[in-house]
Motif scaffolding. Structure first.
Motif, PDB file in Angstrom:
ATOM      1  N   SER A 424       0.596  -1.490   0.256  1.00  0.00           N
ATOM      2  CA  SER A 424      -0.071  -0.115   0.425  1.00  0.00           C
ATOM      3  C   SER A 424       0.732   1.398  -0.227  1.00  0.00           C
ATOM      4  O   SER A 424       0.508   2.546  -0.145  1.00  0.00           O
ATOM      5  N   ALA A 518       2.983  -1.179 -13.040  1.00  0.00           N
ATOM      6  CA  ALA A 518       1.401  -1.378 -13.032  1.00  0.00           C
ATOM      7  C   ALA A 518       2.020   0.470 -12.409  1.00  0.00           C
ATOM      8  O   ALA A 518       0.498   0.380 -12.242  1.00  0.00           O
ATOM      9  N   ASP A 523      -2.587   1.146 -11.994  1.00  0.00           N
ATOM     10  CA  ASP A 523      -2.678  -0.010 -11.599  1.00  0.00           C
ATOM     11  C   ASP A 523      -3.098  -0.743 -10.882  1.00  0.00           C
ATOM     12  O   ASP A 523      -2.257  -1.362 -10.281  1.00  0.00           O
ATOM     13  N   PRO A 524      -3.319  -0.270  -9.455  1.00  0.00           N
ATOM     14  CA  PRO A 524      -4.443  -0.804  -8.069  1.00  0.00           C
ATOM     15  C   PRO A 524      -4.133  -2.624  -8.135  1.00  0.00           C
ATOM     16  O   PRO A 524      -2.673  -3.116  -7.511  1.00  0.00           O
ATOM     17  N   ALA A 525      -4.667  -3.383  -9.277  1.00  0.00           N
ATOM     18  CA  ALA A 525      -5.101  -4.399  -8.879  1.00  0.00           C
ATOM     19  C   ALA A 525      -3.653  -4.767  -9.672  1.00  0.00           C
ATOM     20  O   ALA A 525      -3.744  -6.333  -9.130  1.00  0.00           O
ATOM     21  N   ALA A 526      -3.068  -5.037 -10.495  1.00  0.00           N
ATOM     22  CA  ALA A 526      -2.429  -4.920 -11.249  1.00  0.00           C
ATOM     23  C   ALA A 526      -0.703  -5.215 -10.496  1.00  0.00           C
ATOM     24  O   ALA A 526      -0.028  -6.236  -9.959  1.00  0.00           O
ATOM     25  N   ASN A 528      -0.977  -4.958  -7.306  1.00  0.00           N
ATOM     26  CA  ASN A 528      -0.945  -6.117  -6.202  1.00  0.00           C
ATOM     27  C   ASN A 528      -0.652  -7.028  -6.683  1.00  0.00           C
ATOM     28  O   ASN A 528      -0.098  -8.787  -5.403  1.00  0.00           O
ATOM     29  N   ARG A 529      -0.728  -7.842  -7.811  1.00  0.00           N
ATOM     30  CA  ARG A 529      -0.766  -9.301  -8.243  1.00  0.00           C
ATOM     31  C   ARG A 529       0.722  -9.669  -8.676  1.00  0.00           C
ATOM     32  O   ARG A 529       1.067 -10.754  -7.708  1.00  0.00           O
ATOM     33  N   HIS A 568      -7.896  -7.169   4.280  1.00  0.00           N
ATOM     34  CA  HIS A 568      -8.626  -9.172   3.836  1.00  0.00           C
ATOM     35  C   HIS A 568      -7.576  -9.747   4.833  1.00  0.00           C
ATOM     36  O   HIS A 568      -7.761 -11.326   5.524  1.00  0.00           O
TER      37      HIS A 568
END
Length: 577
Positions: A424, A518, A523-526, A528-529, A568
């Motif tokens: 983060s 990313a 692109d936060p999702a990319a 994180n992956r 999560h």
């Protein structure tokens, strides 16, 4: 009354047992004449004999037990029947009482004079045990804490202050009896805090009492003094020591001063705040005499430390250390600076506040009252030809962008962010308004950290988690759980908490092409992956789990770390009953 064994000569006994030679004995006796220490201590300090071997010989020869104080359960009230002055002078401690006879642990059970004086003072039959001197002194410091002295001084000060609280102004003269009592009370407070390894002291006024709280291993321990007016006297004296305005009681103030406590130089950062019943004071204690911890000693795992060392030796770029307040970020950053601090390197820091004073490093204290903000210091620092810049904290867009541009133009920048984890942190810079391309061009890595409490080794015992705990542990680490975990039962050594000391939990994310791509695309999702797939990346919760599996910390601490990460990782409701 039992009598000690007849006087024998320790040196002859050790020669007879083959532990030392005649030549070594002569050398030790010559050294003893210079230092005035006892022969046993001299032999140990010269490295001629192991302390345990020496004590075992004494135990066998005198027919007395050898007691390991680290595993001994003490009765505080019993121990304090022997006055502290006598305990320290004769290196002795009361261990137990059986059938009217007291067992006294001594580092030198052959000291007939000490034996006689202790027997006279206790007015009871005594028998001896032999103990390690280092452990004995440590236990004396722990048990003869200043609690009773603090209470007595507080009562005496309350009487001296009389009925009129406003007479406290007389303390500024520094000559009357009440002022002397205040100084003695503060000295006792600081000595007690240093002996208990406290990081902070809180002085809080209440309606009918004064609360003194100490933060030890991250947990507050409270002591209540019924003398309410003592708070005002303490606050006034502390303000004088810090150079603060003693007439201003309506606004918060910050200051610092340095004191000597038990031979240690303690830097005290002080903060006052007006509250309902007066002024509350919190003091952060920084042991300057201990020196900075180097990176090898902060508890960072070797595999993380090796990668971190590579990152801090980059010629340019920005490295972030993140975590909440009290997570050990400052220790890590100062450890890195100590390693980078060489005559051929110019280092400038912008800090709020400057916690440790470092030689050769240009340290600047930010001061918002005169518009000396992080951004202002950074602009000036870049004109001072630095190689490395430390920014105490990136709090706003302006500071972040100046730091990022400095990293792009050939400087190495270290800074902190208050974020939950490493993943983060990079995204947080973008959220603050920094351009994604700037972040991607400058950021080299992020180290996230927390502190978890260590299980006390003296009362460590196996622990079986319940079914709900097992489900949650497997959600963190989806593999078969070990046969058992560990927990501290609570003993005298750890103050019945089950914990003693803390250790860092570290998560290091190094930037690679996938992560930087990313970031450029925001692109936060990319991102994180890519972080989950990054080589060597292990999330904080999983590292904490590994520590619990290895018996370093508890399942409870794993849950606490996981809950603090949010999202999560948040801990489900668990029934601990």
């Amino acid at each position: 009354m039992s009598e000690p064994k007849k006087k024998i000569r320790l040196g002859d006994l050790l020669v007879q047992k083959g532990l030392i030679s005649e030549e070594q004995l002569m050398k030790a006796l010559a050294e003893q004449k210079k230092t005035g220490l006892k022969l046993g201590r001299t032999l140990v300090e010269l490295g001629l004999v192991e302390e345990d071997a020496l004590l075992q010989v004494l135990s066998d020869q005198l027919g007395i037990p050898f007691v390991d104080l680290r595993r001994f359960q003490f009765d505080t009230e019993l121990v304090q029947r022997l006055p502290e002055v006598m305990a320290r002078r004769h290196r002795a401690i009361l261990l137990s009482e059986e059938n009217g006879t007291l067992l006294v642990g001594m580092s030198d059970p052959m000291d007939i004079v000490a034996y006689d004086e202790i027997a006279r003072a206790l007015k009871q039959p005594i028998r001896q045990a032999v103990v390690r001197e280092s452990e004995l002194l440590d236990m004396i410091d722990r048990i003869y804490r200043r609690t009773e002295e603090i209470e007595n001084l507080a009562e005496e000060l309350e009487e001296e202050l009389g009925d009129d609280v406003f007479d406290l102004a007389a303390l500024t003269a520094g000559a009357d009896d009440s002022d002397a009592l205040v100084v003695r009370l503060l000295q006792s407070l600081f000595e007690d805090a240093v002996a208990a390894r406290a990081s902070d002291i809180h002085i809080e006024p209440d309606e009918s009492c004064t609360r003194i709280r100490q933060r030890i291993d991250g947990v507050l321990h409270e002591h209540i003094m019924k003398e309410r007016r003592v708070t005002s006297a303490l606050v006034l004296r502390l303000k004088l020591m810090s150079g603060l305005n003693i007439s201003e009681k309506r606004l918060p103030q910050d200051g610092r001063f340095n004191i000597k406590v038990k031979g240690k130089s303690i830097d005290v950062r002080l903060s006052t705040m007006p509250v309902q019943f007066g002024e509350s004071v919190v003091m952060r204690l920084l042991d300057q005499s201990a020196g900075l911890l180097d990176l090898d000693k902060i508890g960072m795992p070797p595999e993380v430390l090796d990668r971190f060392r590579v990152l801090i030796r980059r010629p340019h770029g920005i490295l972030l250390v993140t975590g909440p307040t009290g997570s050990g970020k400052t220790t890590t950053l100062y450890g890195a600076l100590a390693e980078l601090n060489h005559p051929d390197v110019k280092i400038i820091t912008a800090e709020d506040p400057v916690e440790y004073r470092l030689p050769r490093i240009t340290q600047v204290q930010v001061n918002p009252k005169i518009d000396l903000h992080f951004a202002t210091v950074l602009r000036a620092a870049l004109r001072q030809d630095p190689d490395i810049i430390l920014i105490g904290e990136m709090r706003d867009q302006e500071t972040a962008e100046i730091g990022l541009r400095a990293a792009m133009t050939g400087h190495f920048v270290l800074s902190t962010l208050h974020t939950n984890d490493a993943v983060s942190s990079a995204l947080r810079l973008v959220d603050m308004g920094a351009e994604p391309y700037l972040v991607a061009s400058s950021l080299t890595g992020v180290l996230a950290q927390r502190l978890v409490k260590r299980i006390c080794n003296q009362c460590k015992a196996p622990y079986q988690p319940n079914e709900q705990e097992r489900i949650w542990l497997q959600s963190i680490h989806p593999h078969p759980l070990p046969e058992h975990f560990y927990k501290g039962k609570g003993c005298y050594q750890c103050g019945n908490t089950g914990y003693q000391g803390r250790i860092g939990v570290y998560e290091l994310l190094e930037m690679n092409e996938a992560l930087l791509d990313a970031l450029r695309r925001n692109d936060p999702a990319a991102f994180n992956r890519a972080a989950r797939e990054a080589p060597g990346y292990e999330p904080l919760a999983r590292v904490a789990y590994r520590y619990a599996k290895e018996g370093i910390t508890t399942v409870d601490e794993v849950f606490r770390i996981s809950a603090s990460l949010g999202g999560h990782h948040a801990t489900p409701e668990i029934d601990y009953s």
